[in-house]
Design a protein around this motif. Structure first.
Motif, PDB file in Angstrom:
ATOM      1  N   LEU A  94      45.780  57.127  54.786  1.00  0.00           N
ATOM      2  CA  LEU A  94      45.313  57.258  56.173  1.00  0.00           C
ATOM      3  C   LEU A  94      43.884  57.768  56.297  1.00  0.00           C
ATOM      4  O   LEU A  94      43.287  57.644  57.361  1.00  0.00           O
ATOM      5  CB  LEU A  94      46.257  58.189  56.941  1.00  0.00           C
ATOM      6  N   ILE A 124      41.463  55.412  58.071  1.00  0.00           N
ATOM      7  CA  ILE A 124      41.843  54.836  59.367  1.00  0.00           C
ATOM      8  C   ILE A 124      41.103  55.582  60.473  1.00  0.00           C
ATOM      9  O   ILE A 124      41.041  56.809  60.468  1.00  0.00           O
ATOM     10  CB  ILE A 124      43.370  54.959  59.599  1.00  0.00           C
ATOM     11  N   PRO A 143      40.481  57.596  63.669  1.00  0.00           N
ATOM     12  CA  PRO A 143      41.417  58.513  64.336  1.00  0.00           C
ATOM     13  C   PRO A 143      41.945  58.005  65.677  1.00  0.00           C
ATOM     14  O   PRO A 143      43.012  58.431  66.114  1.00  0.00           O
ATOM     15  CB  PRO A 143      40.624  59.806  64.515  1.00  0.00           C
ATOM     16  N   GLY A 156      45.529  56.813  65.409  1.00  0.00           N
ATOM     17  CA  GLY A 156      46.550  57.830  65.156  1.00  0.00           C
ATOM     18  C   GLY A 156      46.629  58.894  66.229  1.00  0.00           C
ATOM     19  O   GLY A 156      47.466  59.794  66.137  1.00  0.00           O
ATOM     20  N   PHE A 170      43.111  61.388  59.398  1.00  0.00           N
ATOM     21  CA  PHE A 170      42.361  60.158  59.582  1.00  0.00           C
ATOM     22  C   PHE A 170      40.887  60.333  59.210  1.00  0.00           C
ATOM     23  O   PHE A 170      40.463  61.413  58.819  1.00  0.00           O
ATOM     24  CB  PHE A 170      42.530  59.673  61.018  1.00  0.00           C
ATOM     25  N   ASN A 172      38.142  51.599  58.065  1.00  0.00           N
ATOM     26  CA  ASN A 172      39.539  51.212  58.136  1.00  0.00           C
ATOM     27  C   ASN A 172      40.029  50.769  56.767  1.00  0.00           C
ATOM     28  O   ASN A 172      39.254  50.428  55.889  1.00  0.00           O
ATOM     29  CB  ASN A 172      39.723  50.094  59.160  1.00  0.00           C
TER      30      ASN A 172
END
Length: 151
Positions: free
Chosen positions: A15, A18, A20, A23, A69, A131
């Motif tokens: 993660l 990724i 934020p 999430g 993240f 990402n």
């Protein structure tokens, strides 16, 4: 039975790249059924704050949260809850590419998803250099992080 610490560590590794938004804001808005195609009064900052308190604040008496993240400084994963919720998430929601996924007028408390919000978010997911190489967000690892302390 709880998830093993190794699975949670693996989730954190997956993660960390990724954005934020996916999430936090996305999950917050989805959890409260933000409508598609129309804006309604919606306390988005409050909903986001409740989500990060629930899932990203391992020590409930602390004023800090832990982000799983992407963060520009990998050594700063512990963030001040108040600052993150009131400015960081707001900036992402209103001044970044993610703003195109929302129906929202500046200064208004009304929010909604544009009718093609999933396409807007998918395009950004694929173009976002932070990402998981443009891949879909790995649901298992997101769930492992969010539900790490649930039996």
């Amino acid at each position: 039975m709880y998830l093993s610490i190794d699975i949670v560590k693996e989730a954190l590794e997956i993660l960390k790249d990724i954005h934020p938004f996916y999430g936090t804001t996305f999950l917050a808005c989805k959890s409260e059924d933000l409508p598609v195609g129309r804006a309604v009064p919606f306390a988005v900052a409050e909903v986001e704050t409740n989500l990060v308190k629930k899932y990203f604040q391992p020590e409930k008496t602390s004023e800090h949260l832990y982000t799983a993240f992407f963060t520009p400084d990998k050594n700063k994963r512990w963030l001040k809850l108040k600052k993150y919720a009131s400015s960081g998430l707001q900036t992402t929601r209103t001044q970044s590419v993610f703003k195109d996924a929302f129906i929202h007028e500046s200064g208004s408390s009304d929010w909604g998803w544009v009718s093609n919000y999933l396409q807007v978010l998918e395009i950004n997911l694929n173009q976002n250099k932070h990402n998981f190489n443009g891949e879909p967000i790995p649901a298992f690892y997101l769930a492992a992080w969010l539900f790490r302390d649930i039996d």
